[in-house]
Motif scaffolding. Structure first.
Motif, mmCIF file in Angstrom:
data_model
loop_
_atom_site.group_PDB
_atom_site.id
_atom_site.type_symbol
_atom_site.label_atom_id
_atom_site.label_comp_id
_atom_site.label_asym_id
_atom_site.label_seq_id
_atom_site.Cartn_x
_atom_site.Cartn_y
_atom_site.Cartn_z
ATOM 1 N N SER A 1 0.838 -1.198 0.000
ATOM 2 C CA SER A 1 0.000 0.000 0.000
ATOM 3 C C SER A 1 0.878 1.254 0.000
ATOM 4 O O SER A 1 0.617 2.200 -0.747
ATOM 5 C CB SER A 1 -0.923 -0.031 1.224
ATOM 6 N N LEU B 1 -0.751 -2.398 -4.482
ATOM 7 C CA LEU B 1 -1.645 -3.459 -3.997
ATOM 8 C C LEU B 1 -2.237 -4.273 -5.148
ATOM 9 O O LEU B 1 -2.664 -5.411 -4.954
ATOM 10 C CB LEU B 1 -2.769 -2.857 -3.142
ATOM 11 N N THR C 1 -7.177 -2.346 3.456
ATOM 12 C CA THR C 1 -7.868 -2.819 2.246
ATOM 13 C C THR C 1 -9.355 -2.454 2.243
ATOM 14 O O THR C 1 -10.110 -2.926 1.381
ATOM 15 C CB THR C 1 -7.724 -4.359 2.107
#
Ligand code: GRG
Length: 322
Positions: A149, A154, A199
């Motif tokens: 990230s 990602l 996420t």
């Protein structure tokens, strides 16, 4: 907040002494602590430098010196080792990336290479290994997700599978363990909640159930333990508090008592923070004590991001481009 050399007050953060302790620890290369920490120097550097950043003293170190040593720890695979000449591991790779983020030096990295190393550690079931030897643990899920990230990569992993694996490690008590079916532990809970936060998957957490388990970690002294029936330890001020903040339940603990517990673990004379009052100090507990105080909004300590474990101003710069 600081104190003068003649009068340090009980119940205050002796920030100047902690800064001196960290700067001295780096110089004492022959000390017992340095020798046993040699293989994980990258973690030690992250703990020490982030503490300095939270105390607004990062300017006391030579950026060039740290960055040139750090780059000698990179392996041809793209991963970083704990020190020059050692094997790479995802744990040290995150610390290296975090240190470069602190110094605003991420551009020195071959991002494609580092991110391919990390992404290559994802297994078919969505879990992550720590290195080529294959040990699987939700710590490595968090580390990989946090690292990718920060590097804005990602998309190199299967995020859905990574999240499903973490959810498969959720227990009936609302907590998380290192693998499916393993006991809930505050350290692993930080990793799983942090990875789910990064996420955008926190809807998988039963916030009231987990919040209850986490706030039960506070013992009479005000300190937090990592699981039932265990001793309190300053480092859980980070693992538990950051998790409570991410699930919006931090008001369920007694913050003032926790501040007092952390301050009671300081070496008021020589600086540094220990696991419990009157024990020997070390750089790991110094970092987690100061980071805990940051989460508790202690005056004079900069704010830290509970998911990325980096100062909020650094995260704003990197993730939010502020
Ligand atoms: C960037 C902050 C940051 C972390 C990187 C390495 C990592 C990701 C997370 C580690 C999470 C973890 C498992 C922390 C627990 C550390 C600890 C004090 C373990 C001790 O366990 P026991 O069983 O101690 O020896 P207890 O307290 O249960 O008696």
């Amino acid at each position: 907040m600081s104190s003068t050399s003649s009068s340090f007050q009980m119940g205050e953060l002796v920030a100047d002494r902690h800064v001196r302790y960290i700067l001295m620890a780096e110089k004492k290369k022959e000390s017992f602590e340095s020798v046993v920490m040699d293989h994980l120097r990258m973690n030690g550097a992250y703990w020490g430098l982030t503490t300095l950043a939270l105390l607004d003293k990062l300017g006391s170190v030579s950026v060039d010196e740290v960055v040139s040593w750090l780059m000698t720890c990179q392996h041809e695979s793209g991963g970083f080792a704990g020190n020059t000449g050692h094997d790479p591991h995802v744990l040290y790779t995150l610390s290296a990336v975090q240190i470069l983020a602190l110094f605003d030096k991420l551009d020195i990295l071959d991002v494609g290479k580092v991110s391919s190393y990390v992404a290559g550690l994802q297994n078919e079931d969505g879990s992550f290994s720590g290195d080529m030897w294959g040990e699987v643990d939700t710590r490595f899920s968090y580390i990989s997700i946090c690292c990718l990230s920060i590097l804005k990569c990602l998309d190199k992993i299967n995020v859905k599978k990574a999240v499903d694996y973490i959810v498969s490690c959720k227990n009936l008590d609302g907590g998380f363990g290192c693998t499916p079916g393993a006991e809930s532990h505050a350290g692993q809970i930080f990793c799983c909640v942090g990875a789910l936060a990064i996420t955008g998957s926190l809807h998988h957490v039963d916030k009231d159930l987990l919040g209850w388990w986490l706030c039960e970690r506070q013992v009479k002294s005000g300190g937090l333990n990592g699981r039932p029936e265990k001793l309190p330890d300053v480092c859980y001020s980070w693992w538990v508090l950051s998790s409570l903040i991410m699930i919006d339940r931090v008001h369920w603990i007694d913050k003032a008592k926790l501040v007092k517990f952390i301050l009671d673990c300081q070496d008021l004379e020589n600086g540094g923070i220990s696991d419990r009052p009157d024990d020997a100090v070390d750089i790991f507990h110094t970092y987690f004590g100061v980071a805990g105080l940051s989460l508790l909004e202690y005056p004079g300590v900069k704010a830290i991001d509970p998911a990325y474990a980096l100062p909020v101003d650094v995260i704003n710069r990197i993730i939010l481009n502020k």
